[in-house]
Design an enzyme around this catalytic site. Structure first.
Site, PDB file in Angstrom:
ATOM      1  N   ARG A 135     -11.904  -1.188  -5.735  1.00  0.00           N
ATOM      2  CA  ARG A 135     -11.554  -0.518  -4.479  1.00  0.00           C
ATOM      3  C   ARG A 135     -11.393  -1.515  -3.334  1.00  0.00           C
ATOM      4  O   ARG A 135     -12.257  -2.333  -3.069  1.00  0.00           O
ATOM      5  CB  ARG A 135     -12.628   0.512  -4.120  1.00  0.00           C
ATOM      6  CG  ARG A 135     -12.269   1.355  -2.908  1.00  0.00           C
ATOM      7  CD  ARG A 135     -13.285   2.464  -2.694  1.00  0.00           C
ATOM      8  NE  ARG A 135     -12.990   3.190  -1.487  1.00  0.00           N
ATOM      9  CZ  ARG A 135     -12.089   4.170  -1.389  1.00  0.00           C
ATOM     10  NH1 ARG A 135     -11.416   4.538  -2.457  1.00  0.00           N
ATOM     11  NH2 ARG A 135     -11.861   4.767  -0.237  1.00  0.00           N
ATOM     12  N   LYS A 136     -10.237  -1.423  -2.636  1.00  0.00           N
ATOM     13  CA  LYS A 136     -10.050  -2.235  -1.448  1.00  0.00           C
ATOM     14  C   LYS A 136     -11.140  -1.861  -0.438  1.00  0.00           C
ATOM     15  O   LYS A 136     -11.479  -0.698  -0.342  1.00  0.00           O
ATOM     16  CB  LYS A 136      -8.664  -1.957  -0.828  1.00  0.00           C
ATOM     17  CG  LYS A 136      -7.507  -2.358  -1.695  1.00  0.00           C
ATOM     18  CD  LYS A 136      -6.166  -2.098  -1.027  1.00  0.00           C
ATOM     19  CE  LYS A 136      -5.723  -0.669  -1.128  1.00  0.00           C
ATOM     20  NZ  LYS A 136      -4.382  -0.406  -0.590  1.00  0.00           N
TER      21      LYS A 136
ATOM     22  N   CYS B 177      -6.869   2.053  -7.670  1.00  0.00           N
ATOM     23  CA  CYS B 177      -8.308   2.268  -7.772  1.00  0.00           C
ATOM     24  C   CYS B 177      -8.523   3.775  -7.706  1.00  0.00           C
ATOM     25  O   CYS B 177      -8.225   4.392  -6.685  1.00  0.00           O
ATOM     26  CB  CYS B 177      -9.063   1.584  -6.635  1.00  0.00           C
ATOM     27  SG  CYS B 177     -10.817   2.081  -6.636  1.00  0.00           S
TER      28      CYS B 177
ATOM     29  N   THR C 266      -3.162   0.683  -4.362  1.00  0.00           N
ATOM     30  CA  THR C 266      -3.626   1.795  -3.560  1.00  0.00           C
ATOM     31  C   THR C 266      -4.977   2.314  -4.024  1.00  0.00           C
ATOM     32  O   THR C 266      -5.258   2.340  -5.219  1.00  0.00           O
ATOM     33  CB  THR C 266      -2.571   2.927  -3.576  1.00  0.00           C
ATOM     34  OG1 THR C 266      -3.001   4.009  -2.767  1.00  0.00           O
ATOM     35  CG2 THR C 266      -2.256   3.420  -4.968  1.00  0.00           C
ATOM     36  N   ASN C 267      -5.809   2.698  -3.064  1.00  0.00           N
ATOM     37  CA  ASN C 267      -7.050   3.419  -3.347  1.00  0.00           C
ATOM     38  C   ASN C 267      -6.708   4.901  -3.395  1.00  0.00           C
ATOM     39  O   ASN C 267      -6.107   5.418  -2.451  1.00  0.00           O
ATOM     40  CB  ASN C 267      -8.081   3.207  -2.234  1.00  0.00           C
ATOM     41  CG  ASN C 267      -8.636   1.800  -2.165  1.00  0.00           C
ATOM     42  OD1 ASN C 267      -8.537   1.030  -3.107  1.00  0.00           O
ATOM     43  ND2 ASN C 267      -9.238   1.475  -1.034  1.00  0.00           N
TER      44      ASN C 267
ATOM     45  N   ASP D  77       0.840  -1.187   0.000  1.00  0.00           N
ATOM     46  CA  ASP D  77       0.000   0.000   0.000  1.00  0.00           C
ATOM     47  C   ASP D  77       0.883   1.247   0.000  1.00  0.00           C
ATOM     48  O   ASP D  77       2.061   1.187   0.356  1.00  0.00           O
ATOM     49  CB  ASP D  77      -0.896  -0.044   1.247  1.00  0.00           C
ATOM     50  CG  ASP D  77      -1.738   1.189   1.402  1.00  0.00           C
ATOM     51  OD1 ASP D  77      -2.500   1.511   0.478  1.00  0.00           O
ATOM     52  OD2 ASP D  77      -1.633   1.848   2.458  1.00  0.00           O
TER      53      ASP D  77
ATOM     54  N   TYR E  85      -0.708  13.945  -2.264  1.00  0.00           N
ATOM     55  CA  TYR E  85      -0.592  13.742  -3.703  1.00  0.00           C
ATOM     56  C   TYR E  85       0.858  13.731  -4.177  1.00  0.00           C
ATOM     57  O   TYR E  85       1.758  14.242  -3.495  1.00  0.00           O
ATOM     58  CB  TYR E  85      -1.403  14.805  -4.446  1.00  0.00           C
ATOM     59  CG  TYR E  85      -2.886  14.606  -4.225  1.00  0.00           C
ATOM     60  CD1 TYR E  85      -3.504  13.424  -4.625  1.00  0.00           C
ATOM     61  CD2 TYR E  85      -3.652  15.560  -3.582  1.00  0.00           C
ATOM     62  CE1 TYR E  85      -4.851  13.204  -4.403  1.00  0.00           C
ATOM     63  CE2 TYR E  85      -5.004  15.356  -3.357  1.00  0.00           C
ATOM     64  CZ  TYR E  85      -5.602  14.175  -3.770  1.00  0.00           C
ATOM     65  OH  TYR E  85      -6.931  13.961  -3.542  1.00  0.00           O
TER      66      TYR E  85
ATOM     67  N   ASP F 160      -0.093   5.174   1.024  1.00  0.00           N
ATOM     68  CA  ASP F 160      -0.243   6.157   2.098  1.00  0.00           C
ATOM     69  C   ASP F 160      -0.214   5.504   3.468  1.00  0.00           C
ATOM     70  O   ASP F 160      -1.029   4.644   3.772  1.00  0.00           O
ATOM     71  CB  ASP F 160      -1.545   6.945   1.911  1.00  0.00           C
ATOM     72  CG  ASP F 160      -1.573   7.681   0.588  1.00  0.00           C
ATOM     73  OD1 ASP F 160      -0.857   8.679   0.472  1.00  0.00           O
ATOM     74  OD2 ASP F 160      -2.280   7.227  -0.335  1.00  0.00           O
TER      75      ASP F 160
END
Length: 187
Positions: A94-95, A83, A53-54, A12, A25, A14
């Protein structure tokens, strides 16, 4: 195909490789001090690494898929699965849904039971569970909240390991590889 027991590691963004539990960002995102060395350790052991990552800000026009991909590839990832949807868009990628992992497995001929997911959120653990991956939760980012405040969201599974941070998670993976390889040499 890598020589070790894990075909790939999905990580992942973030809160796991840098930043915080908030989305930051590309261009402003800062890696944790140990991230690049940790990613390099995996790569030196011929383990492909993929970001997953979402990033709902993409669908709101706040960033682009290309900006995230470019940034993560510059960090050393072999590929990136993103995603771009918000949670209310009810997409398939989306997770906690496992679609990004399933797509990666199909595109790269991975056996997901031989892959590891490292993340800081309950949604990472559920996506890994649904895909059949090994699960490592890091305490950075939203990791402590995932263990405490949001623990009821993922009661169907437990992480295989709870790591202090990415470096600890990678060291755990490498310890597993060394142990399995040593067992194989004794046979």
């Amino acid at each position: 195909m890598p020589s070790n027991i894990f075909q790939a590691v999905f990580i992942d963004r973030d809160g796991t490789i840098g930043g915080s539990d908030e989305v930051i960002y590309p261009g402003e995102f800062k890696l944790f001090s140990f991230t690049l060395a940790s990613l390099e350790k995996l790569k030196n052991h011929e383990t492909p690494i993929y970001g997953f990552t979402n990033q709902p800000g993409i669908s709101r026009g706040e960033a682009t898929v290309e900006a995230f991909e470019k940034e993560m590839m510059a960090f050393g990832f072999d590929g990136v699965y993103i995603c771009p949807h918000q949670h209310n868009e009810e997409c398939e990628c989306r997770k906690p849904k496992p679609e990004m992992l399933l797509r990666a497995a199909k595109e790269n001929q991975f056996d997901l039971s031989k892959c590891v997911v490292i993340g800081d959120r309950w949604s990472d653990m559920l996506a890994a569970h649904y895909a059949g991956c090994k699960k490592i939760l890091v305490r950075t980012g939203a990791g402590n909240e995932a263990l405490d405040k949001y623990r009821d969201k993922w009661t169907i599974t437990e992480p295989d390991y709870v790591a202090e941070h990415l470096e600890d998670a990678v060291n755990f993976i490498m310890d597993q590889v060394v142990h399995i390889e040593a067992e194989g040499n004794r046979s």
